[in-house]
Design a protein around this motif. Structure first.
Motif, PDB file in Angstrom:
ATOM      1  N   SER A 170      68.596  35.352  39.618  1.00 32.25           N
ATOM      2  CA  SER A 170      69.695  34.468  40.140  1.00 32.25           C
ATOM      3  C   SER A 170      71.056  35.079  40.500  1.00 32.25           C
ATOM      4  CB  SER A 170      70.010  33.436  38.996  1.00 32.25           C
ATOM      5  OG  SER A 170      70.616  34.143  37.858  1.00 32.25           O
ATOM      6  N   ARG A 171      71.032  36.321  40.133  1.00 35.63           N
ATOM      7  CA  ARG A 171      72.144  37.324  40.499  1.00 35.63           C
ATOM      8  C   ARG A 171      72.122  38.224  41.461  1.00 35.63           C
ATOM      9  NH1 ARG A 171      76.609  36.104  37.762  1.00 35.63           N
ATOM     10  NH2 ARG A 171      77.451  38.362  38.007  1.00 35.63           N
ATOM     11  N   VAL A 172      70.844  38.034  42.249  1.00 36.08           N
ATOM     12  CA  VAL A 172      70.565  39.146  43.504  1.00 36.08           C
ATOM     13  C   VAL A 172      70.373  38.578  44.842  1.00 36.08           C
ATOM     14  CG1 VAL A 172      69.556  40.765  41.756  1.00 36.08           C
ATOM     15  CG2 VAL A 172      68.045  39.099  43.041  1.00 36.08           C
ATOM     16  N   ALA A 173      70.799  39.305  45.879  1.00 30.05           N
ATOM     17  CA  ALA A 173      70.408  38.725  47.164  1.00 30.05           C
ATOM     18  C   ALA A 173      69.394  39.792  47.592  1.00 30.05           C
ATOM     19  CB  ALA A 173      71.621  38.623  48.046  1.00 30.05           C
ATOM     20  N   VAL A 174      68.229  39.402  48.427  1.00 31.14           N
ATOM     21  CA  VAL A 174      67.194  40.347  48.835  1.00 31.14           C
ATOM     22  C   VAL A 174      66.874  39.984  50.181  1.00 31.14           C
ATOM     23  CG1 VAL A 174      64.692  40.820  48.468  1.00 31.14           C
ATOM     24  CG2 VAL A 174      66.190  39.956  46.640  1.00 31.14           C
ATOM     25  N   GLU A 175      67.013  41.134  50.923  1.00 26.83           N
ATOM     26  CA  GLU A 175      66.737  41.177  52.294  1.00 26.83           C
ATOM     27  C   GLU A 175      65.093  41.882  52.503  1.00 26.83           C
ATOM     28  OE1 GLU A 175      69.529  42.343  55.673  1.00 26.83           O
ATOM     29  OE2 GLU A 175      68.355  44.012  55.509  1.00 26.83           O
ATOM     30  N   ARG A 176      64.203  41.315  53.292  1.00 26.42           N
ATOM     31  CA  ARG A 176      63.167  42.124  53.257  1.00 26.42           C
ATOM     32  C   ARG A 176      62.780  41.877  54.899  1.00 26.42           C
ATOM     33  NH1 ARG A 176      57.609  39.065  52.891  1.00 26.42           N
ATOM     34  NH2 ARG A 176      55.909  40.725  53.096  1.00 26.42           N
ATOM     35  N   ASN A 177      62.660  43.189  55.452  1.00 23.51           N
ATOM     36  CA  ASN A 177      62.162  43.525  56.780  1.00 23.51           C
ATOM     37  C   ASN A 177      63.620  42.699  57.610  1.00 23.51           C
ATOM     38  OD1 ASN A 177      60.167  44.806  56.353  1.00 23.51           O
ATOM     39  ND2 ASN A 177      58.657  43.113  56.228  1.00 23.51           N
TER      40      ASN A 177
ATOM     41  N   ASP B 229      61.888  31.577  47.399  1.00 20.19           N
ATOM     42  CA  ASP B 229      60.492  32.017  47.885  1.00 20.19           C
ATOM     43  C   ASP B 229      59.989  33.308  47.273  1.00 20.19           C
ATOM     44  OD1 ASP B 229      60.362  30.167  49.794  1.00 20.19           O
ATOM     45  OD2 ASP B 229      60.999  31.334  51.376  1.00 20.19           O
ATOM     46  N   TYR B 230      60.693  33.704  46.117  1.00 23.63           N
ATOM     47  CA  TYR B 230      60.553  35.067  45.417  1.00 23.63           C
ATOM     48  C   TYR B 230      59.400  35.007  44.899  1.00 23.63           C
ATOM     49  CZ  TYR B 230      65.750  36.165  45.530  1.00 23.63           C
ATOM     50  OH  TYR B 230      66.921  36.632  45.982  1.00 23.63           O
ATOM     51  N   ALA B 231      58.771  34.130  44.213  1.00 24.18           N
ATOM     52  CA  ALA B 231      57.413  34.147  43.635  1.00 24.18           C
ATOM     53  C   ALA B 231      56.246  34.406  44.587  1.00 24.18           C
ATOM     54  CB  ALA B 231      57.296  32.929  42.800  1.00 24.18           C
ATOM     55  N   LYS B 232      56.406  33.665  45.629  1.00 29.22           N
ATOM     56  CA  LYS B 232      55.363  33.685  46.886  1.00 29.22           C
ATOM     57  C   LYS B 232      55.631  34.867  47.930  1.00 29.22           C
ATOM     58  CE  LYS B 232      57.358  29.975  49.572  1.00 29.22           C
ATOM     59  NZ  LYS B 232      57.107  28.545  49.906  1.00 29.22           N
ATOM     60  N   THR B 233      56.791  35.573  47.712  1.00 23.82           N
ATOM     61  CA  THR B 233      56.789  36.844  48.519  1.00 23.82           C
ATOM     62  C   THR B 233      56.074  37.922  48.003  1.00 23.82           C
ATOM     63  OG1 THR B 233      59.205  35.855  49.259  1.00 23.82           O
ATOM     64  CG2 THR B 233      58.653  38.227  49.641  1.00 23.82           C
ATOM     65  N   VAL B 234      55.181  38.360  48.450  1.00 21.46           N
ATOM     66  CA  VAL B 234      54.174  39.676  48.232  1.00 21.46           C
ATOM     67  C   VAL B 234      54.597  40.704  49.304  1.00 21.46           C
ATOM     68  CG1 VAL B 234      52.013  40.258  47.757  1.00 21.46           C
ATOM     69  CG2 VAL B 234      52.809  38.034  47.335  1.00 21.46           C
ATOM     70  N   PHE B 235      54.947  41.757  48.484  1.00 18.99           N
ATOM     71  CA  PHE B 235      55.033  43.190  49.317  1.00 18.99           C
ATOM     72  C   PHE B 235      53.907  43.673  49.807  1.00 18.99           C
ATOM     73  CE2 PHE B 235      58.404  43.970  45.732  1.00 18.99           C
ATOM     74  CZ  PHE B 235      59.349  43.708  46.567  1.00 18.99           C
ATOM     75  N   ALA B 236      54.089  44.115  51.162  1.00 20.27           N
ATOM     76  CA  ALA B 236      53.017  44.720  51.934  1.00 20.27           C
ATOM     77  C   ALA B 236      53.357  46.090  52.626  1.00 20.27           C
ATOM     78  CB  ALA B 236      52.493  43.868  53.002  1.00 20.27           C
ATOM     79  N   ASP B 237      52.398  46.852  52.780  1.00 22.64           N
ATOM     80  CA  ASP B 237      52.603  48.317  53.324  1.00 22.64           C
ATOM     81  C   ASP B 237      53.455  48.139  54.467  1.00 22.64           C
ATOM     82  OD1 ASP B 237      52.199  50.938  53.429  1.00 22.64           O
ATOM     83  OD2 ASP B 237      50.823  50.793  54.966  1.00 22.64           O
ATOM     84  N   GLY B 238      54.819  48.863  54.302  1.00 24.22           N
ATOM     85  CA  GLY B 238      55.667  49.014  55.335  1.00 24.22           C
ATOM     86  C   GLY B 238      56.646  48.191  55.275  1.00 24.22           C
ATOM     87  N   ASP B 239      56.734  47.283  54.278  1.00 25.10           N
ATOM     88  CA  ASP B 239      58.031  46.517  54.064  1.00 25.10           C
ATOM     89  C   ASP B 239      59.289  47.377  53.645  1.00 25.10           C
ATOM     90  OD1 ASP B 239      56.786  44.202  54.348  1.00 25.10           O
ATOM     91  OD2 ASP B 239      56.551  43.667  52.336  1.00 25.10           O
ATOM     92  N   VAL B 240      60.500  46.985  54.228  1.00 26.03           N
ATOM     93  CA  VAL B 240      61.598  47.377  53.791  1.00 26.03           C
ATOM     94  C   VAL B 240      62.586  46.503  53.343  1.00 26.03           C
ATOM     95  CG1 VAL B 240      63.795  48.716  54.858  1.00 26.03           C
ATOM     96  CG2 VAL B 240      61.434  49.174  55.739  1.00 26.03           C
ATOM     97  N   VAL B 241      62.767  46.488  52.040  1.00 26.67           N
ATOM     98  CA  VAL B 241      63.624  45.856  50.893  1.00 26.67           C
ATOM     99  C   VAL B 241      64.883  46.356  50.821  1.00 26.67           C
ATOM    100  CG1 VAL B 241      63.348  44.301  49.130  1.00 26.67           C
ATOM    101  CG2 VAL B 241      61.409  44.859  50.468  1.00 26.67           C
ATOM    102  N   GLU B 242      65.912  45.628  50.539  1.00 25.42           N
ATOM    103  CA  GLU B 242      67.225  45.742  50.122  1.00 25.42           C
ATOM    104  C   GLU B 242      67.581  44.685  49.211  1.00 25.42           C
ATOM    105  OE1 GLU B 242      69.189  48.493  50.772  1.00 25.42           O
ATOM    106  OE2 GLU B 242      67.507  49.260  52.106  1.00 25.42           O
ATOM    107  N   ILE B 243      68.063  45.062  47.719  1.00 25.72           N
ATOM    108  CA  ILE B 243      68.307  44.101  46.846  1.00 25.72           C
ATOM    109  C   ILE B 243      69.745  44.519  46.387  1.00 25.72           C
ATOM    110  CG2 ILE B 243      67.876  43.639  44.556  1.00 25.72           C
ATOM    111  CD1 ILE B 243      65.118  44.619  44.876  1.00 25.72           C
ATOM    112  N   VAL B 244      70.563  43.577  46.545  1.00 19.78           N
ATOM    113  CA  VAL B 244      71.850  43.502  46.198  1.00 19.78           C
ATOM    114  C   VAL B 244      72.228  42.673  45.118  1.00 19.78           C
ATOM    115  CG1 VAL B 244      74.547  43.386  46.869  1.00 19.78           C
ATOM    116  CG2 VAL B 244      72.664  44.151  48.375  1.00 19.78           C
TER     117      VAL B 244
END
Length: 64
Positions: free
Chosen positions: A28-35, A43-58
């Motif tokens: 509840s205290r983060v923001a996430v950027e994926r690609n 969507d956090y529970a249904k977002t599944v990492f895949a090869d090549g993903d670039v993620v930033e967590i703040v």
């Protein structure tokens, strides 16, 4: 490989929520950027990492 905050990690098939929980993030205290797209918290529970993903967590930090 998935790059999270600049670090390569083997996380193919792991959900974003699983990753956050395993690293003791408060979802509840983060923001996430994926690609270069913001991931909605709903969507956090249904977002599944895949090869090549670039993620930033703040994390949000309170202060005064």
């Amino acid at each position: 490989m998935v790059r999270i905050n600049g670090t390569e990690q083997e996380l193919d098939g792991v959900s974003l929520l699983e990753y956050l929980s395993s690293r003791n993030y408060d979802a509840s205290r983060v923001a996430v950027e994926r690609n270069e797209e913001i991931v909605p918290k709903a969507d956090y529970a249904k977002t599944v990492f895949a090869d090549g993903d670039v993620v930033e967590i703040v994390s949000f930090v309170g202060g005064g």
